[in-house]
Design a protein around this motif. Sequence first.
Motif, PDB file in Angstrom:
ATOM      1  N   GLU A  78       0.819  -1.211   0.046  1.00  0.00           N
ATOM      2  CA  GLU A  78       0.102  -0.005   0.190  1.00  0.00           C
ATOM      3  C   GLU A  78       1.150   1.234  -0.068  1.00  0.00           C
ATOM      4  N   ARG A  79       0.794   1.988  -0.937  1.00  0.00           N
ATOM      5  CA  ARG A  79       1.393   3.395  -0.942  1.00  0.00           C
ATOM      6  C   ARG A  79       1.213   4.108   0.407  1.00  0.00           C
ATOM      7  N   GLY A  80       2.072   4.862   0.693  1.00  0.00           N
ATOM      8  CA  GLY A  80       1.799   5.717   1.838  1.00  0.00           C
ATOM      9  C   GLY A  80       2.176   4.994   3.060  1.00  0.00           C
ATOM     10  N   SER A  81       2.348   3.686   2.950  1.00  0.00           N
ATOM     11  CA  SER A  81       2.508   2.920   4.315  1.00  0.00           C
ATOM     12  C   SER A  81       4.181   3.037   4.698  1.00  0.00           C
ATOM     13  N   ILE A  82       4.148   2.930   5.908  1.00  0.00           N
ATOM     14  CA  ILE A  82       5.590   2.521   6.503  1.00  0.00           C
ATOM     15  C   ILE A  82       6.116   1.243   6.749  1.00  0.00           C
ATOM     16  N   GLN A 110      12.668   1.186  -4.197  1.00  0.00           N
ATOM     17  CA  GLN A 110      11.202   1.607  -4.761  1.00  0.00           C
ATOM     18  C   GLN A 110      11.452   1.979  -6.247  1.00  0.00           C
ATOM     19  N   ASN A 111      10.680   1.592  -7.096  1.00  0.00           N
ATOM     20  CA  ASN A 111      10.492   1.816  -8.570  1.00  0.00           C
ATOM     21  C   ASN A 111       9.293   2.533  -8.847  1.00  0.00           C
ATOM     22  N   ASP A 112       9.342   3.577  -9.713  1.00  0.00           N
ATOM     23  CA  ASP A 112       8.095   4.164  -9.924  1.00  0.00           C
ATOM     24  C   ASP A 112       7.331   3.876 -11.194  1.00  0.00           C
ATOM     25  N   GLY A 113       7.897   2.661 -11.721  1.00  0.00           N
ATOM     26  CA  GLY A 113       7.243   2.274 -12.998  1.00  0.00           C
ATOM     27  C   GLY A 113       8.007   2.734 -14.367  1.00  0.00           C
ATOM     28  N   LYS A 114       8.876   3.600 -14.268  1.00  0.00           N
ATOM     29  CA  LYS A 114      10.051   4.125 -15.093  1.00  0.00           C
ATOM     30  C   LYS A 114      11.243   3.653 -14.698  1.00  0.00           C
ATOM     31  N   ASN A 119      17.354   7.800  -5.334  1.00  0.00           N
ATOM     32  CA  ASN A 119      17.267   9.139  -4.577  1.00  0.00           C
ATOM     33  C   ASN A 119      16.571   9.222  -3.295  1.00  0.00           C
ATOM     34  N   LEU A 120      15.822   8.224  -3.080  1.00  0.00           N
ATOM     35  CA  LEU A 120      14.980   7.846  -1.927  1.00  0.00           C
ATOM     36  C   LEU A 120      15.925   7.183  -0.920  1.00  0.00           C
ATOM     37  N   PRO A 121      15.544   7.465   0.514  1.00  0.00           N
ATOM     38  CA  PRO A 121      16.351   6.570   1.394  1.00  0.00           C
ATOM     39  C   PRO A 121      16.237   4.785   1.093  1.00  0.00           C
ATOM     40  N   LEU A 122      16.951   4.484   1.163  1.00  0.00           N
ATOM     41  CA  LEU A 122      16.826   2.813   0.863  1.00  0.00           C
ATOM     42  C   LEU A 122      17.856   1.967   1.397  1.00  0.00           C
ATOM     43  N   THR A 123      18.726   2.430   2.318  1.00  0.00           N
ATOM     44  CA  THR A 123      19.855   1.423   3.026  1.00  0.00           C
ATOM     45  C   THR A 123      19.337   1.025   4.253  1.00  0.00           C
ATOM     46  N   PHE A 139      13.305   2.406   9.027  1.00  0.00           N
ATOM     47  CA  PHE A 139      11.968   2.546   8.476  1.00  0.00           C
ATOM     48  C   PHE A 139      12.079   3.186   7.155  1.00  0.00           C
ATOM     49  N   PHE A 140      10.987   2.731   6.264  1.00  0.00           N
ATOM     50  CA  PHE A 140      10.981   3.213   4.985  1.00  0.00           C
ATOM     51  C   PHE A 140       9.542   3.659   4.761  1.00  0.00           C
ATOM     52  N   TYR A 141       9.317   4.747   4.011  1.00  0.00           N
ATOM     53  CA  TYR A 141       8.084   5.454   3.455  1.00  0.00           C
ATOM     54  C   TYR A 141       7.879   5.068   2.150  1.00  0.00           C
ATOM     55  N   ILE A 142       6.625   4.491   1.849  1.00  0.00           N
ATOM     56  CA  ILE A 142       6.339   4.005   0.349  1.00  0.00           C
ATOM     57  C   ILE A 142       5.729   5.300   0.040  1.00  0.00           C
ATOM     58  N   THR A 143       6.428   5.784  -1.086  1.00  0.00           N
ATOM     59  CA  THR A 143       5.764   7.077  -1.569  1.00  0.00           C
ATOM     60  C   THR A 143       4.589   6.671  -2.672  1.00  0.00           C
ATOM     61  N   PRO A 144       3.803   7.756  -2.817  1.00  0.00           N
ATOM     62  CA  PRO A 144       2.682   7.247  -3.722  1.00  0.00           C
ATOM     63  C   PRO A 144       2.890   6.998  -4.879  1.00  0.00           C
ATOM     64  N   GLN A 145       4.194   7.451  -5.409  1.00  0.00           N
ATOM     65  CA  GLN A 145       4.428   7.180  -6.838  1.00  0.00           C
ATOM     66  C   GLN A 145       5.045   5.938  -7.101  1.00  0.00           C
ATOM     67  N   THR A 146       5.313   4.938  -5.951  1.00  0.00           N
ATOM     68  CA  THR A 146       5.855   3.828  -6.041  1.00  0.00           C
ATOM     69  C   THR A 146       5.094   2.772  -6.806  1.00  0.00           C
ATOM     70  N   GLN A 147       5.537   1.964  -7.725  1.00  0.00           N
ATOM     71  CA  GLN A 147       4.664   0.871  -8.373  1.00  0.00           C
ATOM     72  C   GLN A 147       5.191  -0.317  -7.917  1.00  0.00           C
ATOM     73  N   SER A 148       6.459  -0.495  -7.555  1.00  0.00           N
ATOM     74  CA  SER A 148       7.099  -1.754  -7.044  1.00  0.00           C
ATOM     75  C   SER A 148       8.126  -1.609  -6.044  1.00  0.00           C
ATOM     76  N   VAL A 149       8.438  -2.740  -5.305  1.00  0.00           N
ATOM     77  CA  VAL A 149       9.366  -2.634  -4.381  1.00  0.00           C
ATOM     78  C   VAL A 149      10.343  -3.881  -4.473  1.00  0.00           C
ATOM     79  N   ARG A 150      11.599  -3.664  -4.243  1.00  0.00           N
ATOM     80  CA  ARG A 150      12.500  -4.966  -4.091  1.00  0.00           C
ATOM     81  C   ARG A 150      13.468  -4.624  -3.031  1.00  0.00           C
ATOM     82  N   VAL A 151      13.768  -5.655  -2.606  1.00  0.00           N
ATOM     83  CA  VAL A 151      15.091  -5.974  -1.716  1.00  0.00           C
ATOM     84  C   VAL A 151      16.224  -6.404  -2.266  1.00  0.00           C
TER      85      VAL A 151
END
Length: 344
Positions: A78-82, A110-114, A119-123, A139-151
């Motif tokens: 869910e976008r906007g989640s922590i 995080q990937n925005d589909g493109k 440039n986002l906090p990721l470590t 802790f990571f905030y999932i932005t509204p633009q995020t389409q997919s997430v990977r570790v």
Amino acid sequence: MPLFKTTILLFIFLAIATFTCLFWIDRYQQIGPDLLPHQWTAATFEKNRVDISDDTLTLFSQNPRIITNAQQYLPAIERGSILLFTAEMKSDNVIPGRKPWNQARLLLVQNDGKKDRWNLPLTVATLHGTNDWDTYQNFFYITPQTQSVRVIAELSHSVGSFQIRNMQLFPVRETGTYLLAKKLILISWGIFFAVLVGSCLFAEKKSALFRAVLTCAFISIIIGTSLPGYMKTSVVYEVETQIDVLSPVFADIVPWEITKIWHACIFLILGMILSLMTARVPFVQVMTIIMMMAAGTEMIQLYIDGRTPLISDFFIDSIGGFIGALIIKLVGRNKPFSLTKHAF
């Protein structure tokens, strides 16, 4: 200077309250199951390898010219989640590469589909050298633009051994008690900064221009401090990209991060204007105000999502303010100052 002792007492009280709330109040509570599917795909070349077991991921690299990594995509989030990411990590003889990120790293990208949003906090954590097993979390905030997430677990152009176990990734939310404490702390710091600015603006009779510049300096510091981490990172990324495009020579010459330059410059201006505004105020008082401003803006970052207070930033701010105030004193715009003059 009016209210000088009051601002010092208020600063001490707020500093104690800020750290007390931080250590005694639970910030997050888990609201969902573990999101990690534990389905890794690995990329290895030549003598590098990745060993995947039920609960431990091990990366070996003997070639610093390539990247050894393992990654897994997460289910829809869910976008906007922590998210709270915790893991135990260990490194053996990890020799970093040339770039700061050429180390052993565990990332949430995080990937925005493109494109990937580097440039986002990721470590989650970055290791080099030899480190025994220890627990790391972020802790990571999932932005509204995020389409997919990977570790991603990687040895990026570095050699050595990197082990990870007991990885967990949970959705969380801030507790009601923490949200209340956060609101009270931030409002209290806002009152403190208002009192501090007011005492400086009316310390002596100066022109409206000086007061306007001093107010702008204070406001810019507060705005820069209150930006959430993902927003600050995005702004810095865009600025650095424009600098690279417009003046690559400048980007190569300047060895510091753009944020550090901003810290030093804005407090340099603050120190100069504050010194001009308080010609009859002892230098010790001027520096006390600058240091309270520097320390206060770092402490409130404890309650700003994605921000981390740094001792180095405090010293950069203080030194910048000191140099600015000292310049004004030395060029003779004010009376000669004495560091030994009584400040109260």
